[in-house]
Design a protein around this motif. Structure first.
Motif, PDB file in Angstrom:
ATOM      1  N   ASP A 119     -18.874  38.002-117.823  1.00  0.00           N
ATOM      2  CA  ASP A 119     -20.275  37.583-117.822  1.00  0.00           C
ATOM      3  C   ASP A 119     -20.592  36.654-116.666  1.00  0.00           C
ATOM      4  OD1 ASP A 119     -21.015  39.024-120.111  1.00  0.00           O
ATOM      5  OD2 ASP A 119     -20.242  37.458-121.429  1.00  0.00           O
ATOM      6  N   SER A 120     -21.858  36.420-116.457  1.00  0.00           N
ATOM      7  CA  SER A 120     -22.359  35.542-115.410  1.00  0.00           C
ATOM      8  C   SER A 120     -21.677  34.176-115.476  1.00  0.00           C
ATOM      9  CB  SER A 120     -23.874  35.382-115.586  1.00  0.00           C
ATOM     10  OG  SER A 120     -24.385  34.400-114.727  1.00  0.00           O
ATOM     11  N   GLY A 121     -21.231  33.684-114.316  1.00  0.00           N
ATOM     12  CA  GLY A 121     -20.643  32.351-114.236  1.00  0.00           C
ATOM     13  C   GLY A 121     -19.193  32.255-114.654  1.00  0.00           C
ATOM     14  N   GLU A 122     -18.556  33.374-114.964  1.00  0.00           N
ATOM     15  CA  GLU A 122     -17.153  33.341-115.381  1.00  0.00           C
ATOM     16  C   GLU A 122     -16.212  33.482-114.188  1.00  0.00           C
ATOM     17  OE1 GLU A 122     -15.816  34.677-119.555  1.00  0.00           O
ATOM     18  OE2 GLU A 122     -16.944  36.356-118.732  1.00  0.00           O
ATOM     19  N   LYS A 124     -24.128  29.171-109.881  1.00  0.00           N
ATOM     20  CA  LYS A 124     -25.395  29.882-109.660  1.00  0.00           C
ATOM     21  C   LYS A 124     -25.401  31.258-110.323  1.00  0.00           C
ATOM     22  CE  LYS A 124     -26.458  27.331-105.474  1.00  0.00           C
ATOM     23  NZ  LYS A 124     -26.749  27.370-104.024  1.00  0.00           N
ATOM     24  N   GLY A 125     -24.360  31.535-111.130  1.00  0.00           N
ATOM     25  CA  GLY A 125     -24.374  32.750-111.928  1.00  0.00           C
ATOM     26  C   GLY A 125     -23.502  33.889-111.459  1.00  0.00           C
ATOM     27  N   CYS A 126     -22.851  33.733-110.315  1.00  0.00           N
ATOM     28  CA  CYS A 126     -21.939  34.779-109.857  1.00  0.00           C
ATOM     29  C   CYS A 126     -20.698  34.782-110.754  1.00  0.00           C
ATOM     30  CB  CYS A 126     -21.526  34.525-108.410  1.00  0.00           C
ATOM     31  SG  CYS A 126     -20.417  35.757-107.701  1.00  0.00           S
ATOM     32  N   ALA A 127     -20.168  35.951-111.036  1.00  0.00           N
ATOM     33  CA  ALA A 127     -18.886  36.076-111.733  1.00  0.00           C
ATOM     34  C   ALA A 127     -17.821  36.395-110.689  1.00  0.00           C
ATOM     35  CB  ALA A 127     -18.946  37.169-112.782  1.00  0.00           C
ATOM     36  N   ILE A 128     -16.606  35.850-110.880  1.00  0.00           N
ATOM     37  CA  ILE A 128     -15.536  36.029-109.903  1.00  0.00           C
ATOM     38  C   ILE A 128     -14.277  36.538-110.582  1.00  0.00           C
ATOM     39  CG2 ILE A 128     -14.079  34.915-108.180  1.00  0.00           C
ATOM     40  CD1 ILE A 128     -16.256  32.814-107.807  1.00  0.00           C
ATOM     41  N   GLU A 145     -23.490  39.177-107.204  1.00  0.00           N
ATOM     42  CA  GLU A 145     -23.500  38.834-108.626  1.00  0.00           C
ATOM     43  C   GLU A 145     -22.089  38.932-109.189  1.00  0.00           C
ATOM     44  OE1 GLU A 145     -27.898  40.664-109.653  1.00  0.00           O
ATOM     45  OE2 GLU A 145     -26.167  42.002-109.531  1.00  0.00           O
ATOM     46  N   LEU A 146     -21.246  39.727-108.516  1.00  0.00           N
ATOM     47  CA  LEU A 146     -19.838  39.882-108.869  1.00  0.00           C
ATOM     48  C   LEU A 146     -19.023  39.831-107.582  1.00  0.00           C
ATOM     49  CD1 LEU A 146     -17.569  40.561-110.928  1.00  0.00           C
ATOM     50  CD2 LEU A 146     -18.090  42.987-110.522  1.00  0.00           C
ATOM     51  N   LEU A 147     -18.059  38.904-107.527  1.00  0.00           N
ATOM     52  CA  LEU A 147     -17.220  38.729-106.342  1.00  0.00           C
ATOM     53  C   LEU A 147     -15.780  39.052-106.712  1.00  0.00           C
ATOM     54  CD1 LEU A 147     -16.818  37.737-103.400  1.00  0.00           C
ATOM     55  CD2 LEU A 147     -16.575  35.420-104.323  1.00  0.00           C
ATOM     56  N   LEU A 148     -15.170  39.977-105.968  1.00  0.00           N
ATOM     57  CA  LEU A 148     -13.798  40.411-106.196  1.00  0.00           C
ATOM     58  C   LEU A 148     -12.935  39.915-105.045  1.00  0.00           C
ATOM     59  CD1 LEU A 148     -14.665  44.115-107.103  1.00  0.00           C
ATOM     60  CD2 LEU A 148     -14.357  42.208-108.703  1.00  0.00           C
ATOM     61  N   LEU A 149     -11.904  39.140-105.361  1.00  0.00           N
ATOM     62  CA  LEU A 149     -11.040  38.543-104.340  1.00  0.00           C
ATOM     63  C   LEU A 149      -9.600  38.963-104.586  1.00  0.00           C
ATOM     64  CD1 LEU A 149     -12.444  34.882-104.469  1.00  0.00           C
ATOM     65  CD2 LEU A 149     -13.097  36.693-102.870  1.00  0.00           C
ATOM     66  N   ASP A 150      -8.963  39.555-103.580  1.00  0.00           N
ATOM     67  CA  ASP A 150      -7.571  39.988-103.701  1.00  0.00           C
ATOM     68  C   ASP A 150      -6.682  39.077-102.856  1.00  0.00           C
ATOM     69  OD1 ASP A 150      -5.215  41.327-104.119  1.00  0.00           O
ATOM     70  OD2 ASP A 150      -6.009  43.309-103.642  1.00  0.00           O
ATOM     71  N   GLU A 151      -5.949  38.212-103.525  1.00  0.00           N
ATOM     72  CA  GLU A 151      -5.030  37.263-102.881  1.00  0.00           C
ATOM     73  C   GLU A 151      -5.731  36.402-101.824  1.00  0.00           C
ATOM     74  OE1 GLU A 151      -2.040  36.926-103.967  1.00  0.00           O
ATOM     75  OE2 GLU A 151      -1.367  38.825-104.800  1.00  0.00           O
ATOM     76  N   PRO A 152      -6.841  35.740-102.154  1.00  0.00           N
ATOM     77  CA  PRO A 152      -7.571  34.972-101.133  1.00  0.00           C
ATOM     78  C   PRO A 152      -6.860  33.701-100.699  1.00  0.00           C
ATOM     79  CG  PRO A 152      -8.507  34.528-103.285  1.00  0.00           C
ATOM     80  CD  PRO A 152      -7.491  35.626-103.475  1.00  0.00           C
ATOM     81  N   CYS A 153      -5.884  33.234-101.484  1.00  0.00           N
ATOM     82  CA  CYS A 153      -5.221  31.967-101.163  1.00  0.00           C
ATOM     83  C   CYS A 153      -3.976  32.149-100.293  1.00  0.00           C
ATOM     84  CB  CYS A 153      -4.830  31.240-102.441  1.00  0.00           C
ATOM     85  SG  CYS A 153      -6.232  30.765-103.464  1.00  0.00           S
ATOM     86  N   PHE A 165     -11.982  26.636-103.057  1.00  0.00           N
ATOM     87  CA  PHE A 165     -12.348  26.464-104.459  1.00  0.00           C
ATOM     88  C   PHE A 165     -13.653  25.693-104.621  1.00  0.00           C
ATOM     89  CE2 PHE A 165      -7.911  27.153-106.482  1.00  0.00           C
ATOM     90  CZ  PHE A 165      -8.112  28.522-106.396  1.00  0.00           C
ATOM     91  N   LYS A 166     -13.950  24.801-103.694  1.00  0.00           N
ATOM     92  CA  LYS A 166     -15.225  24.083-103.750  1.00  0.00           C
ATOM     93  C   LYS A 166     -16.388  25.062-103.601  1.00  0.00           C
ATOM     94  CE  LYS A 166     -17.838  20.331-101.579  1.00  0.00           C
ATOM     95  NZ  LYS A 166     -17.841  19.297-100.490  1.00  0.00           N
ATOM     96  N   VAL A 167     -16.257  25.999-102.674  1.00  0.00           N
ATOM     97  CA  VAL A 167     -17.307  26.997-102.457  1.00  0.00           C
ATOM     98  C   VAL A 167     -17.413  27.937-103.653  1.00  0.00           C
ATOM     99  CG1 VAL A 167     -18.022  28.945-101.018  1.00  0.00           C
ATOM    100  CG2 VAL A 167     -17.122  26.881 -99.949  1.00  0.00           C
ATOM    101  N   LEU A 168     -16.271  28.339-104.208  1.00  0.00           N
ATOM    102  CA  LEU A 168     -16.292  29.235-105.367  1.00  0.00           C
ATOM    103  C   LEU A 168     -16.952  28.563-106.570  1.00  0.00           C
ATOM    104  CD1 LEU A 168     -12.806  30.999-105.211  1.00  0.00           C
ATOM    105  CD2 LEU A 168     -14.994  31.741-104.263  1.00  0.00           C
TER     106      LEU A 168
END
Length: 207
Positions: A27-30, A175-179, A146-154, A166-169
């Motif tokens: 859901d939004s914000g998760e 603001k409602g984006c799910a990651i 609205e949905l952000l998918l990150l593969d091994e961003p760190c 992590f501050k940006v995420l």
């Protein structure tokens, strides 16, 4: 608000089942972390959610605006482009022929937030792995997902870059984006609060 639903999803490579009967709602914000051993199917699942791979059976319902940041090894470092140009492409939508003032403001906002504003005139082939990861994240965020998918961003990030990421995420989550963030290293889970940590084992999801 629902951003992603998987219903009994099966993903196969030929006769090999990689993801087996997986159901998930986001859901939004998760913030959801996806962990598991190498080869467990984390990246396959993420690519499928992004619409890059087909499902063998089941159903996926996605948010309309999705951004996906793959592992950097998949990016073409030799592409003759500067950081500013790459970041701005994240604002492109079907039918757009030029960049608006809003697009340029978004690019400036996220290059500043991710600490790469001093690199905007650099060619991407000159960047370190950590810098390139932040460039592609800025590009993804310019799509206002609205949905952000990150593969091994760190991977390859130092402690300071990790904190900036992590501050940006956290800001876009508010603001409602799910990651959904894929990681194989549990150390990547420190510094940000996740709603859930999902481990993939044997093609199945374990929360």
């Amino acid at each position: 608000m629902n951003r992603l639903t998987l219903e009994n999803v099966v993903i196969k490579y030929g006769d090999i089942t990689v993801i087996n009967d997986v159901s998930l709602r986001v859901d939004s914000g998760e913030m959801i972390f996806i962990t598991g051993a190498n080869g467990s199917g984390k990246s396959t699942l993420t690519k499928t959610i992004a619409g890059l791979l087909p499902i063998s059976s089941g159903k996926i319902t996605r948010a309309e605006k999705i951004s996906y940041v793959p592992q950097i090894e998949e990016a073409d470092r030799n592409f003759p482009a500067k950081v500013r140009e790459i970041v701005l492409t994240g604002t492109q939508r079907k039918g757009k022929l030029f960049y608006s003032k809003h697009d340029k403001e978004l690019a400036k906002r996220f290059t500043n937030a991710l600490g790469i504003d001093g690199l905007v005139d650099s060619e991407i082939k000159t960047l370190s792995g950590g810098q390139l990861r932040r460039v592609y994240l800025a590009r993804a965020l310019c799509g206002e997902p609205e949905l952000l998918l990150l593969d091994e961003p760190c991977a390859g990030l130092d402690a300071e870059s990790h904190e900036i990421l992590f501050k940006v995420l956290c800001e876009i989550l508010s603001k409602g984006c799910a990651i959904l963030m894929v990681t194989h290293d549990d150390l990547d889970l420190t510094g940000i609060k996740a709603n859930r940590v999902i481990r993939i084992e044997g093609g199945k999801i374990h929360e």
